[in-house]
Design a protein around this motif. Structure first.
Motif, PDB file in Angstrom:
ATOM      1  N   LEU A 154       3.498   3.515   4.718  1.00 25.95           N
ATOM      2  CA  LEU A 154       3.188   2.618   3.591  1.00 25.95           C
ATOM      3  C   LEU A 154       3.160   1.431   4.363  1.00 25.95           C
ATOM      4  CD1 LEU A 154       6.222   1.141   3.226  1.00 25.95           C
ATOM      5  CD2 LEU A 154       6.881   3.076   2.102  1.00 25.95           C
TER       6      LEU A 154
ATOM      7  N   THR B 249       8.100   9.400  -6.074  1.00 24.79           N
ATOM      8  CA  THR B 249       6.665   8.787  -5.845  1.00 24.79           C
ATOM      9  C   THR B 249       6.530   7.309  -5.727  1.00 24.79           C
ATOM     10  OG1 THR B 249       5.781  10.571  -7.644  1.00 24.79           O
ATOM     11  CG2 THR B 249       4.387   8.480  -7.270  1.00 24.79           C
TER      12      THR B 249
ATOM     13  N   ILE C 169       5.091   3.767  -5.244  1.00 24.61           N
ATOM     14  CA  ILE C 169       3.928   3.036  -5.809  1.00 24.61           C
ATOM     15  C   ILE C 169       3.682   1.874  -5.217  1.00 24.61           C
ATOM     16  CG2 ILE C 169       3.773   4.586  -7.924  1.00 24.61           C
ATOM     17  CD1 ILE C 169       4.858   2.360  -9.325  1.00 24.61           C
TER      18      ILE C 169
ATOM     19  N   VAL D 169       0.683  -1.203  -0.023  1.00 24.45           N
ATOM     20  CA  VAL D 169       0.049   0.024   0.002  1.00 24.45           C
ATOM     21  C   VAL D 169       1.044   1.103  -0.235  1.00 24.45           C
ATOM     22  CG1 VAL D 169      -1.827   1.414   1.250  1.00 24.45           C
ATOM     23  CG2 VAL D 169      -1.781  -1.083   1.172  1.00 24.45           C
ATOM     24  N   ALA D 170       0.922   1.879  -0.939  1.00 26.14           N
ATOM     25  CA  ALA D 170       1.845   3.254  -1.308  1.00 26.14           C
ATOM     26  C   ALA D 170       1.204   4.270  -0.227  1.00 26.14           C
ATOM     27  CB  ALA D 170       1.638   3.746  -2.620  1.00 26.14           C
ATOM     28  N   PRO D 171       2.209   5.118   0.109  1.00 26.36           N
ATOM     29  CA  PRO D 171       2.004   6.526   0.895  1.00 26.36           C
ATOM     30  C   PRO D 171       0.982   7.176   0.061  1.00 26.36           C
ATOM     31  CG  PRO D 171       4.399   6.078   0.599  1.00 26.36           C
ATOM     32  CD  PRO D 171       3.674   5.172  -0.228  1.00 26.36           C
ATOM     33  N   ALA D 172       0.119   7.988   0.823  1.00 23.89           N
ATOM     34  CA  ALA D 172      -0.992   8.973   0.211  1.00 23.89           C
ATOM     35  C   ALA D 172      -0.527  10.407   0.796  1.00 23.89           C
ATOM     36  CB  ALA D 172      -2.326   8.452   0.420  1.00 23.89           C
ATOM     37  N   PRO D 173      -0.414  11.188   0.233  1.00 22.52           N
ATOM     38  CA  PRO D 173      -0.023  11.017  -1.232  1.00 22.52           C
ATOM     39  C   PRO D 173       1.448  10.545  -1.659  1.00 22.52           C
ATOM     40  CG  PRO D 173       0.273  13.542  -0.308  1.00 22.52           C
ATOM     41  CD  PRO D 173      -0.289  12.708   0.658  1.00 22.52           C
ATOM     42  N   ALA D 174       1.586  10.057  -2.771  1.00 28.33           N
ATOM     43  CA  ALA D 174       2.743   9.118  -2.848  1.00 28.33           C
ATOM     44  C   ALA D 174       4.044   9.714  -2.752  1.00 28.33           C
ATOM     45  CB  ALA D 174       2.409   8.417  -4.400  1.00 28.33           C
TER      46      ALA D 174
ATOM     47  N   GLY E  82       3.416  11.141   1.445  1.00 27.43           N
ATOM     48  CA  GLY E  82       3.009  10.352   2.522  1.00 27.43           C
ATOM     49  C   GLY E  82       4.000   9.914   3.565  1.00 27.43           C
TER      50      GLY E  82
END
Length: 91
Positions: free
Chosen positions: A27, A82, A84, A16-21, A24
């Motif tokens: 993770l 970023t 992902i 699960v990527a950080p938000a915002p990528a 964030g």
């Protein structure tokens, strides 16, 4: 002088990527079991390539809850990237 925890060949992929990528601070990894006790640094980079200064970011893992890593971005003079799902992460 205190040293960071470490584990030889600790490796997983980002589930699960950080938000915002790109900024964030959490993770999830596919397999957290090979990583040491916090705190420690990890390198995150794209799948299918070797990590380089141009494509990787070093993050500091400050907490682990289950498979969720709390991270501090842009460690050791690296630049935020970023992150992902599927990216590689290693200690």
């Amino acid at each position: 002088m205190a040293f960071d925890s470490h584990a030889n060949l600790a490796y997983s992929t980002v589930a699960v990527a950080p938000a915002p990528a790109a900024s964030g601070t959490t993770l999830d990894v596919a397999d957290p079991t090979t990583f040491p006790a916090v705190p420690f640094n990890c390198t995150v980079w794209p799948t299918g390539v070797s990590p380089t200064i141009a494509n990787a970011e070093i993050v500091r893992v400050t907490n682990i809850t289950g498979s969720t890593f709390t991270i501090t971005r842009t460690q050791e003079s690296t630049v935020a990237r970023t992150i992902i799902v599927g990216d590689q992460i290693a200690n």
